[in-house]
Scaffold this motif. Structure first.
Motif, PDB file in Angstrom:
ATOM      1  N   MET B  53       0.730  -1.343   0.078  1.00  0.00           N
ATOM      2  CA  MET B  53      -0.128  -0.110  -0.091  1.00  0.00           C
ATOM      3  C   MET B  53       0.632   0.867   0.050  1.00  0.00           C
ATOM      4  N   LEU B  56       2.365   1.333  -4.039  1.00  0.00           N
ATOM      5  CA  LEU B  56       1.690   1.973  -5.353  1.00  0.00           C
ATOM      6  C   LEU B  56       0.753   3.182  -4.401  1.00  0.00           C
ATOM      7  N   ILE B  57       0.293   3.395  -3.393  1.00  0.00           N
ATOM      8  CA  ILE B  57      -0.213   4.554  -3.041  1.00  0.00           C
ATOM      9  C   ILE B  57       0.226   6.248  -2.493  1.00  0.00           C
ATOM     10  N   PHE B  58       1.324   5.884  -1.648  1.00  0.00           N
ATOM     11  CA  PHE B  58       2.498   6.615  -1.645  1.00  0.00           C
ATOM     12  C   PHE B  58       1.924   8.107  -0.920  1.00  0.00           C
ATOM     13  N   GLY B  59       0.463   8.085  -0.146  1.00  0.00           N
ATOM     14  CA  GLY B  59       0.202   9.115   0.338  1.00  0.00           C
ATOM     15  C   GLY B  59      -0.257   8.875   2.042  1.00  0.00           C
ATOM     16  N   ILE B  83     -10.466   6.803  -0.359  1.00  0.00           N
ATOM     17  CA  ILE B  83      -9.095   6.963  -0.475  1.00  0.00           C
ATOM     18  C   ILE B  83      -9.180   8.393  -1.586  1.00  0.00           C
ATOM     19  N   ASN B  87      -7.152  11.851  -1.274  1.00  0.00           N
ATOM     20  CA  ASN B  87      -6.444  12.454  -2.449  1.00  0.00           C
ATOM     21  C   ASN B  87      -6.621  12.968  -3.124  1.00  0.00           C
ATOM     22  N   THR B 117       3.716  14.766  -3.811  1.00  0.00           N
ATOM     23  CA  THR B 117       2.754  14.382  -2.689  1.00  0.00           C
ATOM     24  C   THR B 117       3.152  16.761  -2.320  1.00  0.00           C
TER      25      THR B 117
END
Lengths: 98, 242
Positions: B53, B56-59, B83, B87, B117
């Motif tokens: 997670m 792949l998402i990096f948030g 999600i 985001n 980010t």
């Protein structure tokens, strides 16, 4: 593949869409309407507030003390110092209030 | 050949300039990466899933919201939608940074948007405003260390989070609202901040009590955004410049 894996994969695709989508949409227009721009500017405060407000309502004295200290430290300090101050107050207050 | 050597050393310098700027972000995000790993496992994720997670998402905020809803056994599509909702702010960053990196080759742009980010946007935008070019190598130097540490520390938190004995006494369940409050307050100098926060807070609390989680996030966010859209644009500080 587990349900969890598919949640992660779909979440990753949805996240990437937000990261590339703004550019893809904006690059199609010559000008952005001022009201759209105003709405976009409000997005961070609007979204993040919804992650705090219900939790504040359901919290107790220890949590409220931590949030008040967090808010006070935010007037002078950066994100890290206000987070550490709030966390410290929360941990100490919970030793007494539970 | 001489020109090549010069441009090569400059490229290396650009990379390390970016790495230097990434260090405060690496340090500040470390507790949240470890915390994410620990909470993820606590809410039923495996160590590999927590690692994936993050990779792949990096948030951070969206990952925390995702595992929180996962722990509450919310329907998968609602978790993904949440999600996306958390985001959604990246749409702003994407629209802003697009002007700076539109000259990069397509693959570099694609990678650049993947690591876009909050701090990545803020630092890159500041560099662009100061008149310096936002090159791919510099941008990668800024973003790559944050990404690598985020993923590794998430894995560490997932493995060693089980060792944390009493999560309630350590306040882990309430650290996120504190962190999010910090983020909200960080935007306090923006025009219309207080009215937007008030509208979103009221709408999200009402929605939380009536419709339920996680819809309170989207409903509250829409209320705040609509307020900014409905009020005349000069309240938002837009259109003041000639």
């Amino acid at each position: 593949m587990s349900t969890t894996f598919w949640i992660i994969l779909a979440g990753a695709i949805a996240t990437y869409l937000t990261r590339v989508g703004g550019h893809l949409v904006i690059s199609r227009f010559e000008n952005i309407h001022p009201r759209v721009e105003a709405g976009l500017n409000a997005v961070p405060a609007a979204v993040l507030t919804t992650l705090v407000a219900p939790a504040v309502l359901g919290a107790g004295p220890a949590e409220w003390a931590a949030l008040v200290v967090t808010a006070l430290v935010s007037l002078r300090g950066g994100l890290m110092s206000m987070f550490l101050a709030g966390a410290a107050v929360l941990i100490i207050a919970r030793q007494f209030v539970g | 050949m001489v020109t090549e050597a010069i441009s090569e050393s400059r490229t290396g310098g650009d990379f390390w300039d970016g790495v230097r700027l990434s260090m405060p972000v690496v340090v500040a995000s470390a507790p949240f990466a470890i915390l994410f790993g620990a909470i993820a496992v606590d809410n039923g994720f495996s160590v590999l899933e927590a690692f994936l997670m993050s990779a792949l998402i990096f948030g951070g905020a969206s990952q925390m919201v995702g595992i929180e809803l996962f722990g509450q056994h919310v329907a998968p599509w609602l978790i993904v939608l949440s999600i996306f909702a958390v985001n959604f702010r990246h749409v702003l960053y994407s629209a802003g940074i697009g002007r700076r990196i539109a000259h990069w080759p397509l693959l570099q742009q694609a990678l650049g948007y993947f690591i876009l980010t909050d701090p990545q946007f803020a630092v890159a935008e500041a560099r662009a405003v100061s008149g310096k070019p936002v090159g791919f190598v510099w941008y990668l130097g800024l973003g790559l260390p944050v990404y690598v540490f985020w993923v590794i520390e998430s894995g560490l938190g997932a493995v060693f989070g089980k060792l944390i004995p009493d999560t309630h006494a350590l306040g882990i369940d309430f650290l996120l609202p504190i962190y999010f409050l910090g983020l909200v307050l960080g935007f306090r100098k923006r025009p219309l901040w207080l009215p937007v926060v008030a509208a979103s807070a009221a709408a999200s609390i009402i929605a939380y009590k009536t419709v339920g989680s996680p819809w309170h996030v989207s409903i509250g966010a829409v209320a705040g955004v609509l307020l900014a859209v409905i009020l005349p644009p000069h309240h938002s500080g837009i259109g003041e410049r000639p």
